[in-house]
Design an enzyme around this catalytic site. Structure first.
Site, PDB file in Angstrom:
ATOM      1  N   SER A 153      63.208  39.314 -18.892  1.00 56.53           N
ATOM      2  CA  SER A 153      63.358  39.644 -20.310  1.00 56.53           C
ATOM      3  C   SER A 153      64.519  40.614 -20.466  1.00 56.53           C
ATOM      4  CB  SER A 153      62.080  40.291 -20.845  1.00 56.53           C
ATOM      5  OG  SER A 153      62.298  40.866 -22.124  1.00 56.53           O
ATOM      6  N   TYR A 166      55.919  46.921 -20.492  1.00 56.26           N
ATOM      7  CA  TYR A 166      56.548  45.606 -20.426  1.00 56.26           C
ATOM      8  C   TYR A 166      57.932  45.702 -19.780  1.00 56.26           C
ATOM      9  CZ  TYR A 166      58.215  41.006 -21.935  1.00 56.26           C
ATOM     10  OH  TYR A 166      58.722  39.723 -21.962  1.00 56.26           O
TER      11      TYR A 166
END
Length: 256
Positions: A153, A166
């Protein structure tokens, strides 16, 4: 598609190959599993929800391919270990691994993250990928063209406020893939790469950006075609990150 080979799906370039996709019951994982099946692969679909796995199986059957359904919570490390052994017993090898399973985790200041929330995010996003590597690496080395794609990501590099668990786990996934790629670079036909999806029309994206219009974002099916290209035997690169928003490959290996 820049830097990637086009997959002639009509020719079913993955016929006779075995592909495992984690987090295969929705979003990117579901679209990727179906794209691999349409290209001819037998898909080992790993997900927590049996009903969603059965729906995927129906779609794969309609695409003219077959699947093995694995209802499994990826936090079950022992289950991942057993899966590797079961796949060896049944298929004797694995050709493709797509490490897609992930959770957004808590969107809160680091000092306010509950320990269980932290542990769960690390378990799903990072530890599960390591457990899959540990379990599947021997099988992928038995393939004539083993391909592994781990989903990263842009959050791994932005260190955006309130995205701590995250972002940290995705940065660690990139380090995990870099290490694995370097370990197998000169000793096997296994190629290890990363993909950064960027903004994609998924539930996770909607949770993170609830006011965003999802219709302005690419569908998971578009990203799945890029992941498929990274899984083809004709894709000979390793140690690369494919940045889907810019459609470019980036070399993420570091020199000694």
């Amino acid at each position: 598609m820049s830097d990637l080979p086009a997959a002639d799906v009509a020719a079913r370039p993955l016929a006779g190959r075995y592909a495992l996709v984690s987090g295969a019951t929705r979003g990117i994982g579901q679209a990727t599993a179906l794209a691999l099946a349409e290209a001819g692969a037998h898909v080992i679909a790993v997900g927590r929800t049996s009903g969603a796995l059965e729906e995927l199986d129906d779609a794969i059957t309609k695409a003219g391919s077959t699947a093995t359904l694995v209802p499994l919570d990826v936090k079950d490390g022992a289950g991942i270990d057993r899966l590797g052994g079961a796949l060896f017993e049944r298929f004797g090898r694995l050709d493709i691994f797509v490490g897609n399973a992930g959770v957004l985790g808590p969107m809160t200041p680091l000092a306010q993250v509950e320990p269980k929330e932290w542990d769960d995010t690390v378990a799903v996003n990072l530890t599960a990928n390591w457990r899959f590597i540990r379990s599947l690496d021997p099988l992928l080395r038995l393939s004539t063209a083993g391909r592994a794609v781990l989903v990263s990501s842009g959050a791994a590099h932005k260190a955006r406020a309130f995205w701590g668990p995250y972002a940290v786990t995705k940065a660690a996934v990139e380090a995990l893939a870099r290490t694995w790629a370097n370990e197998v670079a000169n000793i096997s036909a296994l190629k290890v790469n990363l993909i950064n999806p960027g903004p994609i029309r998924t539930r996770m994206r909607a949770k993170a950006f609830p006011s965003e219009d999802p219709e302005t974002l690419p569908a998971p099916e578009e990203l799945a075609q890029a992941i498929l290209s990274l899984c083809l035997p004709s894709f000979g690169e390793t140690g690369r990150l494919y940045d889907f928003p810019t459609r470019r490959l980036v070399d993420f290996r570091m020199p000694d």
